[in-house]
Write an enzyme that holds these catalytic residues in place. Structure first.
Site, mmCIF file in Angstrom:
data_model
loop_
_atom_site.group_PDB
_atom_site.id
_atom_site.type_symbol
_atom_site.label_atom_id
_atom_site.label_comp_id
_atom_site.label_asym_id
_atom_site.label_seq_id
_atom_site.Cartn_x
_atom_site.Cartn_y
_atom_site.Cartn_z
ATOM 1 N N ASP A 273 0.810 -1.216 0.000
ATOM 2 C CA ASP A 273 0.000 0.000 0.000
ATOM 3 C C ASP A 273 0.843 1.266 0.000
ATOM 4 O OD1 ASP A 273 -2.098 -1.761 0.218
ATOM 5 O OD2 ASP A 273 -2.950 -0.877 2.033
ATOM 6 N N ASP A 274 0.198 2.354 -0.412
ATOM 7 C CA ASP A 274 0.668 3.743 -0.242
ATOM 8 C C ASP A 274 1.712 4.204 -1.237
ATOM 9 O OD1 ASP A 274 -1.053 3.651 1.883
ATOM 10 O OD2 ASP A 274 0.468 3.867 3.436
ATOM 11 N N HIS B 29 3.746 -2.375 3.007
ATOM 12 C CA HIS B 29 3.758 -1.027 2.442
ATOM 13 C C HIS B 29 5.060 -0.794 1.681
ATOM 14 C CE1 HIS B 29 0.768 -0.782 5.669
ATOM 15 N NE2 HIS B 29 0.246 0.236 5.016
#
Length: 255
Positions: A87-88, A223
Site C-alpha cells: 500500500d501507499d 507497504h
C-alpha cells in the site's frame, strides 16, 4: 325423562368420544413466535473472484472466509499460493527495491497505490505493470473515508487509479463506502495478515508476521510507500526465501 337403555348407551358413547377429543386437543399455551429470518448485511464486502468463477466450489477446496467476509481467492490448481499486497506507493526509493526482491523470488504482487503518488511517479506504475504485477485503487489522498461527505467520498475513489480493486485506507469502511466503490465497478479487497510494517518494528518482527500468517490463499498487507520501508524490503526478502522453500508461490490479485 327416562331414556330407553339403547339411547342411554348411545348418549354415553357420544359424551365419552367428546371427552377424548378434548383431551387430545393441544393445551392453550401461547405459541412461540417463529424466529425471524436472518437478513444479509447490505453491501457485504465483495468477493475477490479468480477467473470467471462467481461462487465458491462446494468441496473441501472452498476458500476460507476471512474476518471481513471477503473470500480469499484460490486458483483452479489450488496449492500453496500467497497474495502479497503493498500500500501507499508508488515511492521512488522503496517501490523499485520491492520490485527487485519480487523478481528475485519469481513473485507477483498487487500494489494498492495512491492517486497523488501515481500523478507524481507515473513511470513507476507503468514499470510495475510491465513486470506482471497488478495495480489497485487506494484512493487519491488516503483519507478516513467513513468521515467524508458523499461528494468527497466519490471524489476520492473516482480520482484514484483505474482498477477493478479498491482498498479503503486504515481499513475504515462501511456499507456506503462499499456501495460507492461498487458504483465505479471496483470491488473492495481487504487483507488477512497485517504485518504492521508501518510501525517500523524491525525487519525480524515483520518477517515473523509474514511467516506466521502464511497459509494457502492468504492476503498479506505490507507497504512500499508512506515512509522509510527499508525494514519491509529486508523482511520480504528473508520471508520469501523461507516460504519458497516451503513450497509457496506468489500471485497477484485479479485487479
Amino acid at each position: 325423562m327416562t331414556l330407553p337403555p339403547g339411547k342411554l348407551f348411545l348418549l354415553a358413547a357420544i359424551l365419552f368420544g367428546a371427552a377424548l377429543a378434548q383431551a387430545a386437543r393441544p393445551t392453550d399455551h401461547p405459541v412461540a413466535a417463529a424466529a425471524p429470518s436472518v437478513r444479509p448485511t447490505a453491501h457485504a464486502p465483495l468477493t475477490v473472484p479468480v477467473g470467471k468463477r462467481t461462487t465458491p466450489p462446494k468441496s473441501r477446496k472452498t476458500p476460507a472466509t476471512t474476518r471481513n467476509n471477503t473470500r480469499t481467492p484460490h486458483t483452479a490448481d489450488s496449492g500453496k499460493v500467497l497474495y502479497l499486497t503493498f500500500d501507499d506507493g508508488p515511492q521512488l526509493v522503496y517501490t523499485p527495491q520491492v520490485l527487485r526482491v519480487l523478481a528475485k523470488h519469481h513473485a507477483k504482487a498487487t500494489f494498492f497505490v495512491l492517486g497523488r503518488e501515481v500523478a507524481a511517479h507515473p513511470e513507476l506504475v507503468e514499470t510495475t505493470r510491465n513486470l506482471g504485477h497488478r495495480i489497485g485503487n487506494h484512493t487519491w489522498d488516503h483519507p478516513h473515508l467513513t468521515k467524508l461527505s458523499d461528494a468527497r467520498l466519490r471524489q476520492e475513489i473516482a480520482t484514484g487509479v483505474e482498477s477493478k480493486c479498491f482498498r479503503p485506507p486504515f481499513r475504515e469502511t462501511n456499507a456506503h463506502v462499499q456501495a460507492v466503490a461498487a458504483s465505479y465497478h471496483q470491488r473492495q479487497v481487504l487483507w488477512d495478515v497485517d504485518t504492521l510494517d508501518w510501525e517500523k518494528p524491525g525487519a525480524a518482527k515483520i518477517e515473523r508476521a509474514i511467516l506466521r500468517g502464511a497459509r494457502p490463499g492468504a492476503i498479506i498487507l505490507m507497504h512500499d510507500g508512506g515512509g522509510d520501508r527499508s525494514e519491509t524490503v529486508a523482511a520480504l526478502d528473508q520471508a520469501l526465501t523461507k516460504l519458497t522453500a516451503q513450497g509457496y508461490s506468489y500471485r497477484s490479485l485479479p485487479c
